[in-house]
Scaffold this active site. Structure first.
Site, PDB file in Angstrom:
ATOM      1  N   PRO A  25       0.796  -1.232   0.000  1.00  0.00           N
ATOM      2  CG  PRO A  25      -0.006  -0.987   2.181  1.00  0.00           C
ATOM      3  CD  PRO A  25       0.678  -1.960   1.276  1.00  0.00           C
ATOM      4  CE  LYS A  26       2.135   3.401   5.175  1.00  0.00           C
ATOM      5  NZ  LYS A  26       2.717   3.707   6.497  1.00  0.00           N
ATOM      6  CG  ASN A  27       5.307  -0.002  -4.881  1.00  0.00           C
ATOM      7  OD1 ASN A  27       5.490   0.835  -5.748  1.00  0.00           O
ATOM      8  ND2 ASN A  27       5.910  -1.168  -4.880  1.00  0.00           N
TER       9      ASN A  27
END
Length: 450
Positions: A164-166
């Site tokens: 989700p934090k790519n």
């Protein structure tokens, strides 16, 4: 059975041909393998459909039978070679060869899918994937084909579930939507019935993207990438006013769930300003409404920094733009009235907090907000009043050694000295400000031994 054995065990085209030669008396086996090859070529020549062009189970050596893989160059004597998995090494070796050949084909697109599943953070692969999508697009009006956009959004959603934090995944979603959004908005500005239809379509697509972001924020309400992407969508599309009301309701729910969610407070500021965060609100009523909202949240939890910073942000903005050219809404008298009103509310809260088990002076953020407001007023009496809570905070530091809580207040004192006569303060309070100055300069990194 012979044909199946030959087809599944062949690692490359050469081995496949060798096996066929060894079994040349099996004419039906040769015919079966030939039919499989024709099917593969037929799949590659079909119109692009991002994830159904080529079946995933087709081995890369068969798919790239005419490509020589390029291994990674680590030098003759690598000091600490990375132990890659075999499937990763194979996929990247073929990718290097495809990149060198600049092959923007359907099978190259398929190869990027394999590589990204193995490493979703490889920005080179994401960039090459977009080049493939653009080359395979049959659309004349947009950069990418609509069906490719939809399938690739689904593809990035699947990868984003565990990442989700790519950075790369979020940028890929933006890069897919940006050309379409821009093209549709140009048509909207041109007007006409067709522009109205396109406007409805683009708003629907944008709402779908907002719904996707909602799902991400449910798992992590402070995901910076999701918030940044959300604000980009809202800035790019000319939404009707109703969407901003819906966003206010949405962000209010998040604040209720977690009142210390700074990201949600930041988004509320963004929404109230309609994305134009460098321009003040045009209505005094709207400013009062937001300040009241934040003060009510602060009253529930005075130790929460977020609502206090929200209030001070509006007051500083009002003071900055009051009486400025082009701002005929915010008069200086209105701003002064707002500041005085907030000061009275804070004084009331301090009194209420003092009647509880909590130590008023330990409520750093409430005290910090009061100091900010006194500095905004700027008169001598207010500046003298600033020192009272600060000196108490400094005393707390020396008695409880809690410098993390008092650091922000100490910085306030250093700022105040720029407008306040230290000698006058010494005489007025009868305390050694030079000693406090030594303490501040040490922690602010400006200590001078002389």
């Amino acid at each position: 059975e012979t044909a199946t054995l030959i087809w599944t065990q062949a690692d490359n085209t050469t081995q496949l041909l060798h096996s066929l030669q060894e079994n040349r008396y099996h004419s039906r086996a040769i015919h079966h393998c030939h039919r499989e090859i024709n099917t593969l070529h037929h799949n590659l020549s079909r119109p692009p459909n991002t994830h159904k062009m080529v079946e995933e189970e087709v081995p890369l050596p068969i798919l790239f039978h005419d490509v020589t893989p390029i291994p990674q160059e680590d030098g003759p004597h690598p000091v600490c070679a990375i132990s890659y998995k075999e499937d990763f090494t194979e996929a990247m070796n073929y990718l290097r060869a495809v990149l060198r050949a600049n092959e923007l084909s359907a099978r190259a697109l398929k190869l990027t899918s394999i590589c990204l599943k193995l490493n979703p953070a490889n920005y080179t692969v994401w960039h090459f994937r977009r080049r493939c999508l653009q080359n395979l697009s049959s659309s004349s009006s947009t950069k990418f084909a609509p069906e490719s956009i939809q399938s690739d959004l689904e593809f990035s959603s699947k990868l984003g579930g565990s990442n989700p934090k790519n950075y790369q995944i979020w940028y890929h979603r933006r890069a897919l939507l940006e050309p379409t959004f821009e093209a549709e908005m140009i048509k909207q500005k041109e007007g006409g019935e067709k522009g109205k239809e396109d406007e409805d379509d683009i708003i629907q697509k944008a709402k779908e993207e907002l719904n996707y972001i909602n799902g991400v924020l449910e798992n992590d309400g402070k995901n910076y990438h999701a918030w940044s992407h959300r604000q980009w969508v809202l800035r790019t599309i000319c939404f009707p006013p109703s969407i901003y009301n819906s966003e206010l309701d949405y962000v209010h729910k998040l604040i209720l769930d977690d009142p210390r969610n700074n990201s949600a407070w930041n988004h509320r500021w963004f929404i109230t300003h309609k994305g134009c965060t460098r321009k003040p609100l045009s209505s005094l009523e709207d400013v009062q409404k937001e300040i009241t909202y934040a003060m009510q949240c602060a009253e529930v939890d005075p130790f929460n920094e977020s609502p206090w910073r929200y209030v001070i942000g509006f007051l500083e903005e009002c003071k900055k733009y009051s009486g400025s050219e082009g701002n005929d809404v915010m008069e200086a008298a209105d701003v002064k009235s707002l500041i005085n009103s907030c000061e009275q509310e804070i004084t009331k809260m301090r009194g209420n907090l003092g009647s509880t088990e909590y130590d008023v002076d330990s409520c750093v953020h409430l005290t910090s907000a009061k100091i900010d407001i006194l500095e905004m007023k700027g008169d001598d009496i207010s500046l003298e009043q600033v020192s009272v809570p600060i000196l108490k905070a400094v005393t707390i530091f020396f008695t409880k050694v809690n410098h993390f809580q008092c650091m922000s207040l100490s910085i306030h004192m250093a700022r105040t000295w720029g407008d306040w006569n230290v000698t006058k303060a010494n005489n007025f309070y009868g305390c050694n400000f030079e000693y406090v100055a030594l303490f501040l300069s040490f922690y602010l990194g400006t200590f001078d031994p002389s």
